[in-house]
Design a protein around this motif. Sequence first.
Motif, PDB file in Angstrom:
ATOM      1  N   SER A  24      -2.114  16.357  18.297  1.00  0.00           N
ATOM      2  CA  SER A  24      -1.856  17.655  18.920  1.00  0.00           C
ATOM      3  C   SER A  24      -2.603  17.745  20.241  1.00  0.00           C
ATOM      4  O   SER A  24      -3.403  16.864  20.595  1.00  0.00           O
ATOM      5  CB  SER A  24      -2.305  18.791  17.993  1.00  0.00           C
ATOM      6  N   LEU A  25      -2.375  18.831  20.936  1.00  0.00           N
ATOM      7  CA  LEU A  25      -3.038  19.050  22.226  1.00  0.00           C
ATOM      8  C   LEU A  25      -4.553  19.071  22.077  1.00  0.00           C
ATOM      9  O   LEU A  25      -5.291  18.659  22.982  1.00  0.00           O
ATOM     10  CB  LEU A  25      -2.542  20.369  22.822  1.00  0.00           C
ATOM     11  N   GLY A  80      -9.095   3.826  15.665  1.00  0.00           N
ATOM     12  CA  GLY A  80      -8.476   5.061  16.114  1.00  0.00           C
ATOM     13  C   GLY A  80      -7.774   4.936  17.448  1.00  0.00           C
ATOM     14  O   GLY A  80      -7.636   3.840  18.002  1.00  0.00           O
ATOM     15  N   VAL A  81      -7.323   6.076  17.945  1.00  0.00           N
ATOM     16  CA  VAL A  81      -6.590   6.141  19.212  1.00  0.00           C
ATOM     17  C   VAL A  81      -7.290   7.132  20.134  1.00  0.00           C
ATOM     18  O   VAL A  81      -7.629   8.243  19.731  1.00  0.00           O
ATOM     19  CB  VAL A  81      -5.126   6.575  18.979  1.00  0.00           C
ATOM     20  N   SER A  82      -7.523   6.717  21.344  1.00  0.00           N
ATOM     21  CA  SER A  82      -8.073   7.592  22.385  1.00  0.00           C
ATOM     22  C   SER A  82      -6.916   8.163  23.197  1.00  0.00           C
ATOM     23  O   SER A  82      -6.083   7.403  23.706  1.00  0.00           O
ATOM     24  CB  SER A  82      -9.012   6.799  23.302  1.00  0.00           C
ATOM     25  N   VAL A  83      -6.851   9.480  23.284  1.00  0.00           N
ATOM     26  CA  VAL A  83      -5.805  10.150  24.060  1.00  0.00           C
ATOM     27  C   VAL A  83      -6.497  10.991  25.123  1.00  0.00           C
ATOM     28  O   VAL A  83      -7.280  11.886  24.792  1.00  0.00           O
ATOM     29  CB  VAL A  83      -4.913  11.047  23.171  1.00  0.00           C
ATOM     30  N   ARG A  84      -6.220  10.706  26.382  1.00  0.00           N
ATOM     31  CA  ARG A  84      -6.972  11.391  27.433  1.00  0.00           C
ATOM     32  C   ARG A  84      -6.147  11.502  28.717  1.00  0.00           C
ATOM     33  O   ARG A  84      -5.229  10.722  28.955  1.00  0.00           O
ATOM     34  CB  ARG A  84      -8.283  10.668  27.703  1.00  0.00           C
ATOM     35  N   VAL A  85      -6.521  12.491  29.532  1.00  0.00           N
ATOM     36  CA  VAL A  85      -5.918  12.718  30.848  1.00  0.00           C
ATOM     37  C   VAL A  85      -7.047  12.920  31.836  1.00  0.00           C
ATOM     38  O   VAL A  85      -7.926  13.757  31.613  1.00  0.00           O
ATOM     39  CB  VAL A  85      -4.996  13.960  30.828  1.00  0.00           C
ATOM     40  N   HIS A  86      -7.041  12.168  32.919  1.00  0.00           N
ATOM     41  CA  HIS A  86      -8.078  12.321  33.936  1.00  0.00           C
ATOM     42  C   HIS A  86      -7.684  11.572  35.209  1.00  0.00           C
ATOM     43  O   HIS A  86      -6.841  10.661  35.169  1.00  0.00           O
ATOM     44  CB  HIS A  86      -9.436  11.813  33.431  1.00  0.00           C
ATOM     45  N   ALA A 134      -7.764  10.404  15.838  1.00  0.00           N
ATOM     46  CA  ALA A 134      -7.947  10.658  17.270  1.00  0.00           C
ATOM     47  C   ALA A 134      -9.436  10.553  17.569  1.00  0.00           C
ATOM     48  O   ALA A 134     -10.255  11.194  16.910  1.00  0.00           O
ATOM     49  CB  ALA A 134      -7.434  12.042  17.624  1.00  0.00           C
ATOM     50  N   LEU A 135      -9.770   9.738  18.547  1.00  0.00           N
ATOM     51  CA  LEU A 135     -11.171   9.499  18.869  1.00  0.00           C
ATOM     52  C   LEU A 135     -11.618  10.326  20.063  1.00  0.00           C
ATOM     53  O   LEU A 135     -10.831  10.605  20.971  1.00  0.00           O
ATOM     54  CB  LEU A 135     -11.386   8.014  19.178  1.00  0.00           C
TER      55      LEU A 135
END
Length: 448
Positions: free
Chosen positions: A220-221, A274-280, A354-355
């Motif tokens: 999720s967000l 796990g999975v890293s989900v990021r925006v930058h 989610a990490l």
Amino acid sequence: MTELRTLKVALLGCGNVGAQVARILLDDADMLASRSGARLELVGIAVRNTDTPRDVELPRELFTTDAGALVKDADLVIELMGGIEPARSLILAAMRNGACVVTGNKALVAKDGPTLHEEADKAGVQLSYEAAVAGAIPILRPIRDSLSGDRITRVLGIVNGTTNFILDQMDSTGAQFADALAEAQRLGYAEADPTADVEGHDAASKAAILASLSFHTRFSLDDVYCEGISSVTAADIAAAKDAGFVIKLLAIAEKLTAAGGETGTETDAAGTTGVSVRVHPTLLPREHPLAAVRGAFNAVFIEAENAGELMFYGQGAGGKPTASAVMGDLVSAARSIVLGGPGRAETTTGKVSALPITAAATSYYIGLDVADQPGVLAKIARLFADHGVSIEIMRQTTHRDADSNIESAELRIVTHRASEAALAATVEAAKGLDVINSVTSVLRVEGV
């Protein structure tokens, strides 16, 4: 010749995208029938105000303000209203009434995708949202279908055209952020309130969707780390350019592996934690395929175990391009109804965590204003080494303050890949070092 059955289509929303969808349904009815196996009859368009002027001329009798009544008798519902409510309630009502749903609502899918998919599964209908990510670019169906026999390890995407236009303007013209934003607004790429774009929220919603499909786990967000581009300066852009990099706002979802992880499950056996989900904002080498994505275009770069590296590129916004994605989903959903099979289910076979951002491994670009005196570089190099961070590139320029006449130096450092936690600790320690006047910028680096 067998007569084709007719499927009733309800359209919720008639903005730029909705108007183009309605036009295609009316103008290309024969083509759509031949490709879907059914006549797609647009039975109504739900809007807030039936008198609002629209760019596309459509039959007035199609418009209604009663969206609830419209979805009750539809076989296919297209939701292009945006926002959470009433879109969520209308989608749920449509699916419970047996209708397949196509939506472009990235915010809703990112926030409440698990609930929507559960309801679609219960009803045996199809829920599709290709238009929610990267406009006309066919990316969600290839991830879900074409790469379903592979393992995706990493996804990097330029999924917001507004921010890409701004950063491209800053890179190509030397403009400041505020000036590039103003130009984006003048050209219609940015809204009057550009917060959702420039602070990364729009891209974060898309990152959650990409991660969910790529790693077969519902993210999720809230699982997405998010930074925007408003703090990126012309000096950052120029320094990156001088070092052979370009700055892009990236949505990143990647599988992270722990050394010596426990075994016992399919996930653990592969060493995956796990999975890293990021925006930058991210520095990319100028030879990286994503570095060449200019203007308001979007692109998604995928790394998979067997397919290797793939890139999908195209227009990420606009009425006609996004309508193309909507219509692709609509034809697919219509065909599933005609063939009589169950709705195409989401494949959430994984249970990957989610990490947090601290678990990611990356490189840093760090700008430091330092005293111009002997021993400074040695102290800084020692500080980085003490935190287990290796320096790959270091560039120094000197300048003299006009008021104090004190000479100082600007250091631009690119590190080797290290854990986010180690890099963050290094930056924090640098702020307290006596020879460092200030940390002027910190950006992440990919593709090196």
